[in-house]
Design a protein around this motif. Structure first.
Motif, mmCIF file in Angstrom:
data_model
loop_
_atom_site.group_PDB
_atom_site.id
_atom_site.type_symbol
_atom_site.label_atom_id
_atom_site.label_comp_id
_atom_site.label_asym_id
_atom_site.label_seq_id
_atom_site.Cartn_x
_atom_site.Cartn_y
_atom_site.Cartn_z
ATOM 1 N N PHE A 2 0.747 -1.239 0.154
ATOM 2 C CA PHE A 2 0.011 -0.034 -0.050
ATOM 3 C C PHE A 2 0.705 1.373 0.103
ATOM 4 N N ILE A 3 2.096 1.364 0.757
ATOM 5 C CA ILE A 3 2.958 2.245 0.696
ATOM 6 C C ILE A 3 4.152 1.925 -0.041
ATOM 7 N N ASN A 4 4.679 2.980 -0.725
ATOM 8 C CA ASN A 4 5.994 2.741 -1.386
ATOM 9 C C ASN A 4 6.641 3.986 -1.061
ATOM 10 N N ALA A 5 7.742 4.476 -1.999
ATOM 11 C CA ALA A 5 8.491 5.319 -1.401
ATOM 12 C C ALA A 5 8.225 6.903 -1.763
ATOM 13 N N VAL A 6 8.925 7.570 -1.155
ATOM 14 C CA VAL A 6 8.906 9.028 -1.521
ATOM 15 C C VAL A 6 9.769 9.380 -2.622
ATOM 16 N N ILE A 7 9.549 10.810 -3.093
ATOM 17 C CA ILE A 7 9.941 10.799 -4.482
ATOM 18 C C ILE A 7 11.484 10.682 -4.500
ATOM 19 N N ASP A 8 12.336 11.367 -3.783
ATOM 20 C CA ASP A 8 13.641 11.640 -3.769
ATOM 21 C C ASP A 8 14.697 11.712 -2.433
ATOM 22 N N ALA A 9 15.687 11.945 -2.477
ATOM 23 C CA ALA A 9 16.582 12.361 -1.361
ATOM 24 C C ALA A 9 16.157 13.463 -0.566
ATOM 25 N N LYS A 10 15.829 14.358 -1.420
ATOM 26 C CA LYS A 10 15.616 15.765 -0.788
ATOM 27 C C LYS A 10 14.230 15.929 0.048
ATOM 28 N N ALA A 11 13.306 15.089 -0.611
ATOM 29 C CA ALA A 11 12.195 14.828 -0.003
ATOM 30 C C ALA A 11 12.165 14.144 1.375
ATOM 31 N N PHE A 12 12.873 12.953 1.219
ATOM 32 C CA PHE A 12 12.948 12.217 2.314
ATOM 33 C C PHE A 12 13.677 12.988 3.591
ATOM 34 N N LYS A 13 14.770 13.753 3.242
ATOM 35 C CA LYS A 13 15.500 14.477 4.272
ATOM 36 C C LYS A 13 14.582 15.432 4.990
ATOM 37 N N PHE A 14 13.876 16.282 4.057
ATOM 38 C CA PHE A 14 13.183 17.216 4.473
ATOM 39 C C PHE A 14 11.743 16.651 5.506
ATOM 40 N N ILE A 15 11.271 15.709 4.996
ATOM 41 C CA ILE A 15 10.003 15.172 5.592
ATOM 42 C C ILE A 15 10.611 14.380 7.179
ATOM 43 N N THR A 16 11.606 13.832 7.291
ATOM 44 C CA THR A 16 12.289 13.099 8.259
ATOM 45 C C THR A 16 12.737 13.905 9.305
ATOM 46 N N ASP A 57 16.409 4.833 4.170
ATOM 47 C CA ASP A 57 16.847 5.215 2.918
ATOM 48 C C ASP A 57 17.985 4.258 2.348
ATOM 49 N N SER A 58 18.099 3.088 2.746
ATOM 50 C CA SER A 58 19.031 2.395 2.284
ATOM 51 C C SER A 58 18.936 1.673 0.924
ATOM 52 N N ASP A 59 17.861 1.217 0.788
ATOM 53 C CA ASP A 59 17.308 0.725 -0.599
ATOM 54 C C ASP A 59 16.466 1.654 -1.375
ATOM 55 N N GLY A 60 15.664 2.462 -0.803
ATOM 56 C CA GLY A 60 14.874 3.368 -1.416
ATOM 57 C C GLY A 60 14.553 4.679 -0.474
ATOM 58 N N TYR A 61 13.382 5.478 -0.585
ATOM 59 C CA TYR A 61 13.314 6.519 0.280
ATOM 60 C C TYR A 61 11.945 6.228 0.922
ATOM 61 N N PHE A 62 12.099 5.189 1.880
ATOM 62 C CA PHE A 62 10.942 4.800 2.525
ATOM 63 C C PHE A 62 10.613 5.432 4.051
ATOM 64 N N ILE A 63 9.207 5.993 4.219
ATOM 65 C CA ILE A 63 8.869 6.687 5.476
ATOM 66 C C ILE A 63 7.823 5.952 5.863
ATOM 67 N N ARG A 64 7.575 5.332 6.849
ATOM 68 C CA ARG A 64 6.197 4.534 7.559
ATOM 69 C C ARG A 64 5.238 5.824 7.887
ATOM 70 N N PRO A 65 4.213 5.481 7.375
ATOM 71 C CA PRO A 65 2.868 6.370 7.741
ATOM 72 C C PRO A 65 3.260 6.923 9.448
ATOM 73 N N THR A 66 3.016 8.207 9.410
ATOM 74 C CA THR A 66 3.257 8.602 10.660
ATOM 75 C C THR A 66 2.203 9.807 11.099
ATOM 76 N N VAL A 67 1.851 9.523 12.531
ATOM 77 C CA VAL A 67 0.847 10.433 13.034
ATOM 78 C C VAL A 67 1.434 10.948 14.150
ATOM 79 N N ILE A 68 1.196 12.396 14.246
ATOM 80 C CA ILE A 68 1.861 13.397 15.096
ATOM 81 C C ILE A 68 0.692 13.995 16.024
ATOM 82 N N GLU A 69 0.546 13.963 17.274
ATOM 83 C CA GLU A 69 -0.405 14.624 18.125
ATOM 84 C C GLU A 69 0.232 15.480 18.736
ATOM 85 N N THR A 70 -0.668 16.577 18.674
ATOM 86 C CA THR A 70 -0.144 18.006 19.149
ATOM 87 C C THR A 70 -1.093 18.667 20.217
#
Length: 545
Positions: free
Chosen positions: A365-379, A401-414
């Motif tokens: 259901f979940i794949n990778a974010v688009i590139d290294a720049k997006a990965f770094k910004f989001i994380t 990001d060892s094989d691709g730009y993967f980020i688990r779905p994340t929920v932040i409560e504030t």
């Protein structure tokens, strides 16, 4: 010569295919992916109908499999922007003079090609190049692009049929001309359909185009050009270039013949472009048309009368489909205290069941974010939330990001209604939730309205119809597309015209006739059948005695 007033085929939305296990479609799509992966692609620019290779090659790799080389594209420079402008201007007289039904036929043929022989190829290219799963690719690169092409042809005839009334003895006519000059289409990575529609919509209306595709969408952009050429698009009508934004902007936005911008992308980029265009107003032949769909910080407003499971499902889909990389993705939610425990528990179950990995595994259901720049910004925002005193990560938060730009779905409560991730567009699989007291619904809607600069999409969840009406009115300026008891994503061409205001763009509604009006310039023609031969009006006559 014979003449007729033609009717285009009445459009219907393309049927979305399921790609269910064991289906022929699934096997065909898997074969198309395998075929594209088996080759090393060499992708040129297309200028004046010719393939242009510069030798300055840039690698293309799947975001979910960065070790695999798909191929290269040829990066251009300022000379190629000038070539593309010259080609567009050269093609303009013949293209704009072509009978409208022949322009329509080209794009209607392109739609049929995408629906049939090119369907699997455009989907496979989008899955590999932009890391979309099979369903997300199908609803985007196949169905939505087909819908844009078919419905736009139909909308064009609606425009041409808008004509003024005429008094006795005269005939009034409206002529819908293309803009004077060339149009610049600047397209995003996240929707292949948008990348196709932004150059094709103004081209349909008789304009010629310089198209700069996002560097992370070039793999599927190349297929779009292949389809358009197969459909018979004349040379120079749409010119696809791969250049830096700065190089393109310096030349295009100071060119006398610049007539319009069709843009989807970031708000800051659009603001910079708008200022640059304003600084060159004295240079242009006409005031350029500026059409932009930009950022979003899209909301889900929940009332205590809502169904918690429905809310959780809408958030799981709306926030995490295509890794949250939709302009319309749910990225902030306002949930009453009484519902939050049930919503949170169901979302935990949802996210735990979401498989993540390559698009080639149709179970992901979940794949990778688009590139290294997006990965770094989001994380970076995920890490900040982990260390914040007024926010906490309650779901997900892992990434790799060892094989691709993967980020688990994340929920932040504030607990802070102005917390960074409630305000800043992350464009990733991150949802921020503000939990409010049940009796503070109206005050929370005011907070929602004041928190973000954007106004693209949003939704209200409630059973109470008085509450729904109150929310529709209170939040009328918060979203150009507003949903009742549904996720704020998934606008369909011809059904929900798409676009927002405030910091989200000019709200010119792609997928409707409204957008096409931006690419024509009206000329009023009045013809008098019996022309006066005396300047004197009757009131000048003398009274009889």
């Amino acid at each position: 010569m014979s003449n007729s007033i033609f009717k285009t085929p009445i459009p219907v939305n393309e049927v979305v295919r399921s790609y269910a296990p064991g289906s022929a479609d699934r096997k065909d799509l898997q074969a198309a992916i395998a075929e594209l992966k088996s080759q090393t692609h060499d992708i040129p620019m297309f200028i004046g109908g010719k393939e242009v290779r510069t030798g300055e090659k840039v690698e293309m790799r799947p975001p979910h499999e960065t070790k695999h080389l798909l191929g290269h594209y040829h990066k251009g420079g300022s000379e190629h922007i000038n070539m593309a402008i010259d080609a567009a201007l050269k093609a303009k007289p013949q293209w704009s003079a072509l009978s409208w039904e022949h322009r329509a036929s080209i794009f209607l043929k392109a739609a049929e090609l995408l629906s049939g022989p090119y369907r699997m190829k455009i989907n496979a290219a989008t899955m590999l190049g932009q890391s979309k799963n099979a369903y997300q690719a199908e609803i985007d690169s196949a169905c939505e692009l087909i819908d844009f092409l078919r419905f736009n042809a139909y909308y064009m005839t609606e425009i041409y049929n808008v004509q003024p009334e005429s008094s006795t003895g005269i005939w009034n006519r409206l002529e819908w001309r293309p803009l004077e000059g060339f149009v610049f289409a600047l397209t995003p990575f996240n929707f292949t359909a948008i990348a196709g529609n932004l150059p094709c919509a103004p081209a349909l209306m008789g304009n010629t185009i310089v198209w700069k595709a996002s560097e992370t969408q070039i793999f599927s952009a190349n297929v779009i050009m292949e389809v358009l050429r197969e459909a018979g698009l004349p040379d120079g009508v749409i010119n696809l270039v791969f250049v830096s934004g700065a190089v393109a902007g310096d030349i295009i936005f100071s060119h006398k013949e610049f007539a319009g911008l069709h843009f989807t992308g970031g708000t800051n980029t659009f603001n910079t472009i708008y200022r640059k265009i304003a600084s060159h107003l004295d240079d242009y032949r006409s005031y350029p048309r500026i059409v932009g769909e930009t950022g979003g910080k899209d909301f889900v407003m929940v009332h205590s009368s809502a169904n918690a499971i429905q809310v959780a499902t809408a958030l799981s889909r709306g926030a995490f489909e295509y890794q949250g990389q939709k302009c319309s993705a749910a990225s902030r939610a306002y949930i009453p205290q009484s519902l939050w425990p049930d919503v949170l528990e169901r979302m935990k179950q949802d996210v735990a069941s979401m498989k993540m990995g390559s698009t080639e595994d149709f179970g992901n259901f979940i794949n990778a974010v688009i590139d290294a720049k997006a990965f770094k910004f989001i994380t970076s925002y995920i890490e900040a939330a982990k260390n914040s005193s007024d926010a906490k990560v309650v779901i997900g938060g892992e990434y790799d990001d060892s094989d691709g730009y993967f980020i688990r779905p994340t929920v932040i409560e504030t607990t802070n209604p102005k917390y960074d991730t409630l305000c800043t567009e992350l464009f990733g699989p991150v949802l921020t939730v503000y939990v409010y007291p049940d009796d503070k619904f109206e005050e929370t809607m005011e907070l929602l309205d004041q928190t973000s600069e954007y106004a693209l999409t949003g939704s209200i969840f409630a059973k109470d119809r008085y509450v729904i009406e109150k929310a529709v009115k209170a939040l009328e300026n918060c979203a150009g597309n507003f949903y009742i008891n549904d996720k704020p994503t998934g606008a369909v061409v011809g059904q929900q015209p798409f676009g927002g205001a405030r910091g989200s763009g000019t709200n010119d509604k792609a997928g409707s006739v409204l957008n096409l009006y931006r690419w024509v310039s009206a000329r009023t023609i009045k013809e008098t059948f019996v022309t006066p031969v005396d300047y004197r009006y009757p009131f000048l006559g003398e009274e009889s005695k």
